[in-house]
Each structure stands twice: as structure tokens, then as C-alpha cells.
Design an enzyme around this catalytic site. Structure first.
Site, short mmCIF file in Angstrom:
data_model
loop_
_atom_site.label_atom_id
_atom_site.label_comp_id
_atom_site.label_asym_id
_atom_site.label_seq_id
_atom_site.Cartn_x
_atom_site.Cartn_y
_atom_site.Cartn_z
N ARG A 266 2.20 8.29 5.27
CA ARG A 266 1.83 7.85 6.61
C ARG A 266 0.98 8.94 7.27
NH1 ARG A 266 1.26 2.69 7.25
NH2 ARG A 266 1.85 2.31 9.39
N ASP B 211 -4.16 -0.61 2.13
CA ASP B 211 -4.51 -1.21 3.42
C ASP B 211 -4.21 -0.29 4.62
OD1 ASP B 211 -1.81 -1.56 3.11
OD2 ASP B 211 -1.77 -3.60 3.89
N THR C 23 -4.64 0.43 -5.01
CA THR C 23 -3.21 0.13 -4.94
C THR C 23 -2.77 -0.57 -6.22
OG1 THR C 23 -1.48 -1.25 -3.95
CG2 THR C 23 -3.71 -1.98 -3.56
N GLY D 80 0.31 5.67 -1.08
CA GLY D 80 0.98 5.92 -2.36
C GLY D 80 -0.02 6.24 -3.46
N ASP E 253 -0.56 -2.67 -6.13
CA ASP E 253 -0.13 -4.00 -5.70
C ASP E 253 -1.24 -5.06 -5.79
OD1 ASP E 253 2.15 -2.60 -5.03
OD2 ASP E 253 1.71 -2.53 -2.89
N ARG F 136 5.34 -4.97 -3.00
CA ARG F 136 5.58 -5.34 -1.59
C ARG F 136 5.55 -6.86 -1.43
NH1 ARG F 136 5.27 -0.35 1.20
NH2 ARG F 136 3.50 0.84 0.44
N ASP G 150 -3.28 -5.96 -3.50
CA ASP G 150 -3.16 -6.86 -2.34
C ASP G 150 -4.23 -6.64 -1.27
OD1 ASP G 150 -2.31 -4.39 -1.49
OD2 ASP G 150 -0.47 -5.09 -0.52
O1 F6P Z 1 2.12 0.03 -2.34
C1 F6P Z 1 2.51 0.62 -3.54
C2 F6P Z 1 4.00 0.68 -3.65
O2 F6P Z 1 4.32 1.26 -4.90
C3 F6P Z 1 4.71 -0.66 -3.48
O3 F6P Z 1 4.59 -1.49 -4.60
C4 F6P Z 1 6.10 -0.20 -3.15
O4 F6P Z 1 6.78 -1.15 -2.38
C5 F6P Z 1 5.86 1.03 -2.33
O5 F6P Z 1 4.57 1.49 -2.66
C6 F6P Z 1 6.85 2.14 -2.55
O6 F6P Z 1 6.53 3.15 -1.68
P1 F6P Z 1 7.21 4.60 -1.71
O7 F6P Z 1 6.34 5.46 -2.56
O8 F6P Z 1 7.21 5.00 -0.29
O9 F6P Z 1 8.57 4.47 -2.28
#
Ligand code: F6P
Length: 360
Positions: A75, A116, A138, A11, A140, A184, A142
Site C-alpha cells: 500500500r 490496479d 498481476t 504484490g 490475477d 482475488r 484482472d
Molecule cells: O493480487 C495478487 C495477489 O496475490 C492476490 O491473488 C492475493 O489475493 C493477494 O495478492 C495476496 O496479497 P498479500 O501479498 O498481501 O498476501
């Protein structure tokens, strides 16, 4: 002339462009290295036009810009590369194509900027001899081995601003405003923004909550004359004995997407506490826009440090920010245990000291 490539995977997060800029501005004029940009994460290695030169002029003006000029892929795993065949999506092992391309490019280093998932792929590539250096990214926050990832500070600023804005409506209409935040399985964004914005209830995945405790906090505020409340809830929070709310169930190729717990919490509050309640899901606004000065500063330091690590041939390492210093840690060690909010730590204690309910 030595040659390095840089890619951004997973992301997007505010600060990615600042890392790219710092890498180019350190590697090209300081060390005389050639820098290549890889488009769309690892996918760029299997795309004909996926790798292109980055000059100092290519990164001019990108420091304050959100997103990534390289593009990214959620991915983009070379070991499970997404392709559409006969109208349906299939995942193929394209790692051989990636190795061939890497060999043809003759890279002296590959800087991988990611969360990660992306850094795990980087570690796999390192194990088979690719000269990888990792940079943790990130919103997050994390990733293990680093106190902070870039992108987090900007997300917290956006979330805090949202809480500030929700306060005015909450107070004027005597309502409970429930704000769902990303992260997350980690509650950092919610905890930091919740404390910074003065939320009354903070629900994070690390502390399973009790609906009754949430209602009793709202009730006690009402009895003290505060007829409104702000509830900040992480997308990954869940009730004691219950489960996370899943929007999309992932598999080995696609990540599970969380979301929706705010609705459940709001329904309970309006039915049980009899207070008018509204929900806001902040979503991808937390990942958007330009990076804060702190994130620009952290991302810039990470980018420059990643080049030094590459020059020193210290491969398989990730740059990290620990106790106010840029350090390195092996990717393997950093990824061994995902970072979570320390439930006995200072931040949680501070929240409790201020009378904020953690829902337990
Ligand atoms: O890991 C970053 C994040 O923004 C998370 O906080 C969230 O759950 C996820 O990515 C959302 O992912 P996507 O862009 O696939 O909706």
C-alpha cells in the site's frame, strides 16, 4: 540528457525484473536516457536513499529472477503513507514530499509497474501533471484493456503443476483434493489451471456455486468408477446467497485479504458426500520463482514499449497486449472496469464441454 525513473508497486509477480531490464536496455543504449530506480514503490520518493541510478550493468542476469530488484510496497500510497508514530501505525498524506522530490529529480518520465491499486495512484499523479506511463502487472490477470498481464502465465503454470501433483494422491487414496488458488475477485488463475490440469470441479467468483452441485459431480464420478476428484477453488469464490471468506478485513488503507473457502468446501464434501477430503492452499507459491518464457517475453515487450511511449511523451497511457499486439490505452480507460472471467465466453464453455462442473 533525458531522465526517467521506474518503480514497481503492489504484490510482486514473476516478470517484474524482466520489465526493469527491458526499460534500462532500451532507454540507456538506444535513446541515451538516464534511468533511475525507485525503491519500494512510491515509498522510495520519501526515503533518502530511495532513488538510485540503474545502468545496463545493474540489470545483468535478472531476466530469469522472480520478485523485483527494486523492492515493492503493498500500500505504498503517497496520499496515505504508512508511518509508525509512538508505537502505532498511522497513515499520513505524504504527497507533497513526493511532488517535491519529483520536482528535484526533474523527471522526463515515470514508468509505474503495478496492479490496479498502483496504477490508480499513477493515474492520480498523471492528473496533477506527473509524466506517467503504466505497465500492467498481476498474477490475477484482472486489469482491463489488456488481454494478459505478465505474471499470470507463471502463476497458472505453478497452479497446474500443483493439480498434477494432487492427482496422484487423489487417485491412490481415493480422495477429493481441494486446491485453493489466488486471484482475488477474478477466477482466471483457477479457470486456466483447472482446465489445464484436468480438474473435475472449478469454482470461481464470477459463478456463485451450489454445494449440492459440487457433491453431485463428485457422486456421479464415483458412480462411474472414478473414486477421486480434484476441486480447484478461487480464494474469492462464494456459495449462492453466501459471502466470500475473508481472512483480514481491510479498510481505506489496507486491502481485504481473502482465503479459507477451500476449508468450507472440503468440510461440506466430506460430511455430505462421505468421501475423504484434503485441502491445499497454494498461496504465495503462485507469485514466486522465475517467470515462464511467455511472461519474460510479455514483460520484455511491455518494458521496451513503455520507453517508446515515454519518448513519444504519450503520458497517462498504459501499455497493453491486445490480439497479439502491444498497444496503449489510457490508464483511465483501463482502470474504469476491472476485468473478470466472461461467464459466457469460450473458456467457460470449453470447461463445460469437457464435463467440468462450475458448481452452478
Ligand atoms: O493480487 C495478487 C495477489 O496475490 C492476490 O491473488 C492475493 O489475493 C493477494 O495478492 C495476496 O496479497 P498479500 O501479498 O498481501 O498476501
Amino acid at each position: 540528457m533525458k531522465r526517467l525513473a521506474i518503480l514497481t508497486g503492489g504484490g510482486d509477480a514473476p516478470g517484474l525484473n524482466a520489465v526493469i531490464r527491458a526499460v534500462v536496455k532500451t532507454a540507456v543504449p538506444q535513446y541515451g536516457w538516464e534511468v533511475l530506480g525507485v525503491r519500494n514503490g512510491f515509498d522510495g520518493f520519501v526515503q533518502d536513499d530511495g532513488v538510485f541510478p540503474l545502468e545496463v550493468s545493474s540489470v545483468r542476469g535478472i531476466l530469469p529472477r522472480g520478485g523485483t530488484i527494486l523492492g515493492t510496497a503493498n500500500r505504498g500510497n503517497p496520499f496515505a503513507h504508512k508511518v509508525v508514530r509512538g508505537g502505532s501505525v498511522v497513515y499520513e498524506d505524504s504527497s507533497q514530499k513526493v511532488f517535491d522530490r519529483l520536482e528535484r529529480l526533474g523527471l522526463d518520465a515515470l514508468i509505474v509497474v503495478g496492479g490496479d491499486g498502483t496504477l490508480r495512484i499513477a493515474q492520480e499523479l498523471h492528473e496533477i501533471g506527473v509524466p506517467v506511463v503504466g505497465v500492467p502487472k498481476t498474477i490475477d490477470n484482472d486489469i482491463g484493456g489488456t488481454d494478459f498481464t505478465f505474471g499470470f502465465d507463471t502463476a497458472v503454470a505453478t497452479a497446474t503443476d500443483a493439480i498434477d501433483k494432487l492427482h496422484t494422491t487423489a487417485e491412490s487414496h481415493h480422495r477429493v483434493m481441494v486446491l485453493e488458488l489466488m486471484g482475488r475477485d477474478a477466477g482466471f488463475i483457477t479457470l486456466y489451471a483447472g482446465v489445464a490440469g484436468g480438474a473435475d470441479v472449478i469454482l470461481i467468483p464470477e459463478i456463485p456455486f451450489d454445494f449440492g452441485a459440487v457433491c453431485s459431480k463428485i457422486g456421479s464420478r464415483v458412480s462411474q468408477g472414478s473414486f477421486f476428484s480434484i476441486v480447484a477453488v478461487s480464494e474469492g469464490a462464494f456459495p449462492k446467497g453466501g459471502n466470500q471468506v475473508v481472512q483480514f478485513q481491510g479498510d481505506s488503507n489496507l486491502q481485504t485479504r481473502l482465503g479459507g473457502i477451500s476449508q468450507t468446501v472440503a468440510e461440506y464434501i466430506s460430511k455430505t458426500c462421505h468421501v475423504e477430503t484434503r485441502v491445499t492452499v497454494l498461496g504465495h507459491l503462485q507469485r514466486g520463482g522465475g517467470p515462464t518464457p511467455y511472461d519474460r517475453w510479455l514483460a520484455t515487450r511491455f518494458g521496451a514499449a513503455a520507453v517508446h511511449v515515454a519518448v513519444e511523451k504519450n503520458f497517462g497511457q498504459m501499455v497493453a497486449f491486445c490480439s497479439n499486439q502491444i498497444k496503449t490505452i489510457s490508464l483511465k480507460e483501463a482502470l474504469a472496469v476491472p476485468k473478470r472471467v466472461d461467464v459466457d465466453g469460450d473458456m467457460v464453455r470449453t470447461a463445460r464441454d469437457l464435463g467440468i462442473s462450475l458448481g452452478d
